[in-house]
Write an enzyme that holds these catalytic residues in place. Structure first.
Site, PDB file in Angstrom:
ATOM      1  N   LYS A   1       0.818  -1.262  -0.051  1.00 41.76           N
ATOM      2  CA  LYS A   1      -0.060   0.025   0.166  1.00 41.76           C
ATOM      3  C   LYS A   1       0.912   1.131   0.016  1.00 41.76           C
ATOM      4  CE  LYS A   1      -3.581  -0.500   2.259  1.00 41.76           C
ATOM      5  NZ  LYS A   1      -4.163  -0.744   3.492  1.00 41.76           N
TER       6      LYS A   1
ATOM      7  N   ARG B   1      -3.576   2.989   8.612  1.00 42.58           N
ATOM      8  CA  ARG B   1      -3.893   1.635   8.003  1.00 42.58           C
ATOM      9  C   ARG B   1      -2.668   0.805   7.754  1.00 42.58           C
ATOM     10  NH1 ARG B   1      -7.499   2.095   2.962  1.00 42.58           N
ATOM     11  NH2 ARG B   1      -5.984   3.227   1.920  1.00 42.58           N
TER      12      ARG B   1
ATOM     13  N   GLY C   1      -8.221  -7.643   4.422  1.00 42.85           N
ATOM     14  CA  GLY C   1      -9.115  -7.820   5.393  1.00 42.85           C
ATOM     15  C   GLY C   1      -8.394  -8.352   6.641  1.00 42.85           C
TER      16      GLY C   1
ATOM     17  N   MET D   1      -6.044  -7.309   8.520  1.00 39.41           N
ATOM     18  CA  MET D   1      -5.317  -6.458   9.324  1.00 39.41           C
ATOM     19  C   MET D   1      -6.066  -5.065   9.701  1.00 39.41           C
ATOM     20  SD  MET D   1      -1.277  -7.143   9.170  1.00 39.41           S
ATOM     21  CE  MET D   1      -1.228  -6.751   7.493  1.00 39.41           C
TER      22      MET D   1
ATOM     23  N   ARG E   1      -3.415  -1.763  -6.236  1.00 39.44           N
ATOM     24  CA  ARG E   1      -2.720  -3.015  -5.976  1.00 39.44           C
ATOM     25  C   ARG E   1      -2.974  -4.069  -7.174  1.00 39.44           C
ATOM     26  NH1 ARG E   1      -5.574  -5.107  -0.331  1.00 39.44           N
ATOM     27  NH2 ARG E   1      -7.630  -5.261  -1.263  1.00 39.44           N
TER      28      ARG E   1
ATOM     29  N   HIS F   1     -15.818  -9.152   2.179  1.00 37.54           N
ATOM     30  CA  HIS F   1     -15.077  -9.958   2.685  1.00 37.54           C
ATOM     31  C   HIS F   1     -15.045 -11.308   2.174  1.00 37.54           C
ATOM     32  CE1 HIS F   1     -13.310 -12.932   5.698  1.00 37.54           C
ATOM     33  NE2 HIS F   1     -12.150 -11.915   5.837  1.00 37.54           N
TER      34      HIS F   1
ATOM     35  N   SER G   1      11.364 -44.714 -14.557  1.00 37.18           N
ATOM     36  CA  SER G   1      10.422 -43.932 -14.075  1.00 37.18           C
ATOM     37  C   SER G   1      10.263 -43.932 -12.604  1.00 37.18           C
ATOM     38  CB  SER G   1       8.918 -44.429 -14.801  1.00 37.18           C
ATOM     39  OG  SER G   1       7.980 -43.624 -14.152  1.00 37.18           O
TER      40      SER G   1
ATOM     41  N   CYS H   1       6.390 -40.818 -12.329  1.00 38.37           N
ATOM     42  CA  CYS H   1       5.092 -41.019 -12.303  1.00 38.37           C
ATOM     43  C   CYS H   1       4.350 -41.122 -10.960  1.00 38.37           C
ATOM     44  CB  CYS H   1       4.740 -42.384 -12.916  1.00 38.37           C
ATOM     45  SG  CYS H   1       5.507 -43.762 -12.047  1.00 38.37           S
TER      46      CYS H   1
ATOM     47  N   TYR I   1      10.118 -36.706 -19.156  1.00 37.13           N
ATOM     48  CA  TYR I   1       8.716 -36.517 -18.905  1.00 37.13           C
ATOM     49  C   TYR I   1       8.349 -36.525 -17.470  1.00 37.13           C
ATOM     50  CZ  TYR I   1       8.187 -41.369 -18.352  1.00 37.13           C
ATOM     51  OH  TYR I   1       8.018 -42.753 -18.008  1.00 37.13           O
TER      52      TYR I   1
HETATM   53  C1  PEP Z   1       5.237 -44.749  -6.643  1.00 40.65           C
HETATM   54  O1  PEP Z   1       5.415 -45.387  -5.825  1.00 40.65           O
HETATM   55  O2  PEP Z   1       5.678 -43.299  -6.689  1.00 40.65           O
HETATM   56  C2  PEP Z   1       4.297 -45.056  -7.615  1.00 40.65           C
HETATM   57  C3  PEP Z   1       4.138 -44.370  -8.584  1.00 40.65           C
HETATM   58  O3  PEP Z   1       3.560 -46.205  -7.463  1.00 40.65           O
HETATM   59  P1  PEP Z   1       2.530 -46.274  -6.393  1.00 40.65           P
HETATM   60  O4  PEP Z   1       1.842 -45.168  -5.843  1.00 40.65           O
HETATM   61  O5  PEP Z   1       1.458 -47.041  -7.224  1.00 40.65           O
HETATM   62  O6  PEP Z   1       3.501 -47.198  -5.299  1.00 40.65           O
END
Ligand code: PEP
Ligand code: MG
Length: 892
Positions: A34, A103, A112, A114, A347, A463, A771, A838, A858
């Site tokens: 502010k 303020r 909101g 303070m 702001r 609010h 992976s 994954c 990936y």
């Molecule tokens: C993991 O262990 O990160 C995984 C992807 O396999 P799960 O969650 O099925 O054990």
């Protein structure tokens, strides 16, 4: 004198006024948002009431020692003198008093959270002076009663209801609806009553000396930094607790000086939809708190021209100017005093995720920002909100009531009537809808806990609306027909009621409040979303795949931009009564023949699933993981189910019981699962490989382009992978011979055990891809059970032992280091090794950044997080490039 002070102490106070300010927008950390923007606007020549800002440094020192650092009092005295010079009035003058607002304002906006005190400097004597010089007695007494109330609440800690019920009583006695209709005589009486409330309260007395008032207010603003609600807000938004707030002291301008005065708030673009239009609300003859508190119904900014034509024109111009200057959507507060416009704040405006996307895209189209800036303007984690559910348009219902839609989305939950109930419901795992007359900052934790928020009073900048929008939570405000009966524990509208604990559905798009549970559907991404994503894709290097186990999930994932499947968990395909029974027969079968027969029945079921998935992901890689969990997980654990299984298999229930008990493991996560189980039951690997490859050949024969990758779970030793790889290759040979057809496929492994990371150079020999299963890798690296951590890990995160939940964000120093070793040693052994992730972390933006740093190929995450990961992948590149991510070679 000022120069002498500067020589001995740090600069604690920054003055702004008469077109010049000591500070600027760049000094945000020191002056708060502010203060920095008030300075910037002053330097731009925008009308801002003059004032000064006491720095956040002072707050930090004050919080540590509970005292003002040396030199602050003198600096404030000097600044006050300058303010008197700017305004031609004296602070503490009984005849023509200079009044100020006090303020808070932190570096990060906390709307909101303070406190604010207006009209400071009034006393029993100077109120008469103000009445005389303004020639408006009503205005003077109205200002005084507001000041007493705010000072009483904020500085002296008196319950606001003690003031409010007196005000209500006087309104009723006078037979008026609005405070602005109360006459001077009434207001004078109210002031007398307020003085008594304060005198009877055991707090410190009300100072009749304006300087005493000022210091009381400054202390209170600093202290407001550590109220429980401010702490809760900072926790929710990850704002550091040591930033502190600045204090802004500004000459008052009065929106309550009659019909040619007013006050309001405005956004330069619609914060719910992103549409380019000035959006906001204002009230005639009112002061700032009337608009945000939701106690009066404001008018739309579009109607301002009818009431305050010149000021409206000036406001529209100023708003456009400020947006162009900051190159960002602005949230403004303004006051009109006798037809003259003053800006009190600007702001960056909070907005829904959908609005954030549209604003970023349209600003790039308008040439205000570059495309890469547009990509950086949207926080990846907010993208999930763009795909907010909506109430199914084909659902039939009669709403209980309709309010103002303030934040989109649709939510269903059980009715709760207080923040405390909401917190309890959340703790009990029950979704809930919080319905309140209006919300106050004290409700914040309850709002976090609720699925949606509904209020009876208040406009779209109340609010509830501002806070809900910031959280991306569905919210409906100003539902006038709704009455809350707390005693009876119900809400009522149009002669219908919903009881506490009953189901309620809220539509944040239409404002409808609907009794019961109404179906919701996921929306399609809109044009702005698609364009922003395509700009992100132009920058992104990391590929994004999805974790999907069904053709439906695969189709959703592809629609959201998935470039393949990174993890298909085959165990999920054994759910459903028929399949689970066959699976159980396969596990518990007495003879090898029994077990084989069950496997043969499972084969076509799996094959059909894979056919659907390959079709949905035609031309894209699909990584299918062979069975991972311990077999015990598929067995029944209650008597009823055991008897049912005994009957289905024609065996005595005791035998089935004994088998189930025998398979129980003390520590199943570290037990006979993954490739260990597959070593013991090679028939499982053979069946699954056959199902995958036969499905691929079927889709290929249809003219499709299936790209299977077979993944072995829980490998810790290269020999485990070699064992499974041999089985897969042998089965593939059989399948290809039988069908006189073949197909290319890959064989790779999960990397989810520390030993796999540490011996990645060896494991890369028989693996075409890695992976990272960071769920198990986190569990085994930290030695923290992923299933049991809920009871103790949150306390660790609260205490800062782990800064974040390591199951949500990769623990860089531990798990991240193991990943680095695995990447380096794996690629050294096999330069073309493909590497992905994954685990759940694949959809966490910060973890995606680590994956980019490690140059993975990936990330794979749940379908609805695919857009999050796509944008996070682009951010990772742009952030690595430098502050604004600019690189003229990549984006126009
Ligand atoms: C993991 O262990 O990160 C995984 C992807 O396999 P799960 O969650 O099925 O054990
Ligand atoms: Mg795992």
């Amino acid at each position: 004198m000022e120069r002498a002070l500067e020589a001995t102490v740090p600069k604690y106070v920054y003055v702004f006024g008469r077109g010049h300010a000591d500070g600027s927008a760049g000094a945000r950390k020191l002056l708060g948002g502010k203060g920095a923007n008030l300075a910037e606007m002053t330097n731009l020549g925008i009308p801002v009431p003059p004032g000064f800002t006491i720095t956040t440094d002072v707050c930090r020192q004050h919080l540590m020692s509970h005292a003002m650092p040396d030199g602050v009092e003198e600096a404030v005295a000097v600044a006050l003198e300058r303010l008197e010079g700017f305004t031609g009035k004296r602070f503490g003058d009984d005849g023509d008093p200079l009044l100020v607002s006090v303020r808070s304002g932190a570096a990060v906006s906390m709307p909101g959270m303070m406190d604010t005190i207006l009209n400071l400097g009034l006393t029993d004597r100077s109120v008469e002076g103000l009445a005389r010089v303004s020639g408006d007695e009503r205005f003077a007494w109205d200002s005084y009663r507001r000041f007493l109330q705010m000072y009483g609440e904020v500085v002296l800690g008196i319950d606001h209801r003690l003031f409010e019920w007196r005000l209500t009583k006087h309104r009723e006695e006078a037979g008026v609806h609005q405070d602005s209709e109360l006459a001077a005589a009434h207001l004078r009486e109210i002031v007398g009553e307020y003085r008594k409330v304060i005198a009877n309260h055991d707090a410190a007395p009300f100072p009749d000396d304006p300087r005493g008032q000022l210091w009381g207010a400054i202390h209170a603003v600093f202290e407001s930094w550590r109220t429980p609600r401010a702490i809760a807000y900072r926790k929710a938004y990850g704002i550091p607790h040591d930033l502190g707030t600045a204090v802004n002291v500004q000459a008052m301008v009065y929106g309550n000086r009659g019909p040619s005065s007013g006050t309001g708030v405005a956004f330069t673009r619609n914060p719910a939809t992103g549409e380019k239009q000035l959006y906001g609300e204002f009230l005639v003859n009112a002061q700032g708190e009337d608009v945000v508190s939701g106690t009066r119904d404001p008018l739309s900014i579009d109607e301002m021209g009818e009431h305050l034509p010149e000021a409206a024109e000036q406001l529209f111009d100023t708003a456009a100017r400020l947006e162009a200057h900051y190159r960002e959507m602005q949230d403004l507060e303004f006051t009109v005093e006798d037809g003259r416009l003053y800006l009190l704040q600007t702001r960056t405006g909070k907005r829904t995720a959908r609005a954030a996307v549209r604003i970023a895209v349209e600003m790039a189209d308008e040439g205000v920002i570059e495309r890469h800036e547009a990509v950086l303007r949207v926080a990846p984690e907010r993208l999930e909100e763009v795909l907010h559910p909506t109430v199914d348009p084909s659902a039939e219902f009669t709403p209980l009531a309709v309010g103002n839609p303030a934040s989109p989305g649709a939510a269903t939950g059980r009715l709760v009537l207080s923040a405390r109930e909401a917190i309890e419901a959340k703790a009990a795992g029950e979704p809930c809808i919080l319905v309140r007359e209006e919300t106050s900052p004290d409700d914040f934790e309850g709002m976090v806990a609720a699925e949606a928020i509904v209020t009876c009073r208040g406009g779209r900048s109340s609010h509830a609306a501002v806070v809900a929008r910031g959280m991306g939570k569905c919210c409906v405000v100003g539902t006038k027909a709704l009455r809350i009966d707390e005693k009876a524990g119900l809400i009522r509208a149009n002669e219908r009621t919903v009881k506490r604990g009953d189901w309620l559905t809220v539509d944040g798009a239409s404002g409808e409040i609907i009794p019961g549970r109404i179906a919701t559907i996921q929306p399609e991404p809109d044009e702005h979303f698609e364009r922003l994503m395509s700009w992100a894709d132009d920058v992104r290097r990391l590929r994004v795949r999805a974790n999907a186990d069904t053709p439906a999930d695969a189709t959703t994932a592809r629609r959201l931009g998935a470039e393949g499947i990174g993890l298909c968990r085959t165990e999920h395909m054994f759910a459903g009564e028929e399949r689970i029974d066959t699976m159980r027969e396969m596990i518990l079968g007495r003879s090898a023949e029994d077990r084989q027969r069950a496997l043969e029945r499972l084969l076509p079921m799996q094959r059909d699933d894979f056919v659907g998935i390959f079709r949905a992901m035609d031309g894209l890689p699909v990584t299918i993981r062979l069975l991972d969990p311990p077999l015990h997980e598929f067995l029944p654990d209650d008597e009823e189910e055991i008897s049912r299984l005994a009957e289905a298999t024609g065996r005595p229930a005791e035998d089935v019981h004994a088998d189930v008990d025998r398979m129980h493991e003390a520590n199943p996560m570290l037990g006979n699962r993954g490739c260990r189980l597959a070593f013991e039951r090679p028939d499982l690997t053979r069946m699954q490989t056959r199902a995958i490859l036969e499905a691929a050949l079927i889709v290929q024969a249809e003219g499709g382009d299936p790209r299977p990758e077979i993944m072995i779970p829980l490998v810790g030793h290269v020999a485990e992978l070699e064992n499974q790889r041999a089985l897969v290759i042998e089965t593939a040979r059989h399948v290809f011979d039988e069908r006189s057809a073949r197909i290319d496929f890959g064989i790779g492994t999960m990397i989810e055990l520390p030993r796999a990371c540490l011996t990645a150079g060896q494991i890369a020999g028989p693996a075409e891809f890695f992976s990272f299963g960071t769920n198990d890798l986190t569990q085994t690296t930290l030695g923290i059970s992923r299933d049991d951590s809920g009871s103790f890990l949150p306390a660790y995160v609260d205490a800062g032992i782990y800064a974040e939940d390591p199951f949500q964000r990769i623990d860089r120093d531990g798990v991240g280091r193991l990943m680095r070793i695995a990447v380096e040693e794996g690629r050294a052994a096999r330069p073309d090794l493909k590497i992905g992730i994954c685990g759940e972390h694949g959809g966490d933006p910060e973890s995606v950044r680590l994956c980019e740093e490690l140059r993975l190929d990936y990330v794979s995450c749940s379908p609805f997080r695919v857009p999050v990961a796509r944008l996070a992948g682009a951010h990772a590149i742009l952030v690595a490039r430098g502050a604004d991510g600019a690189d003229s070679t990549t984006l126009a």
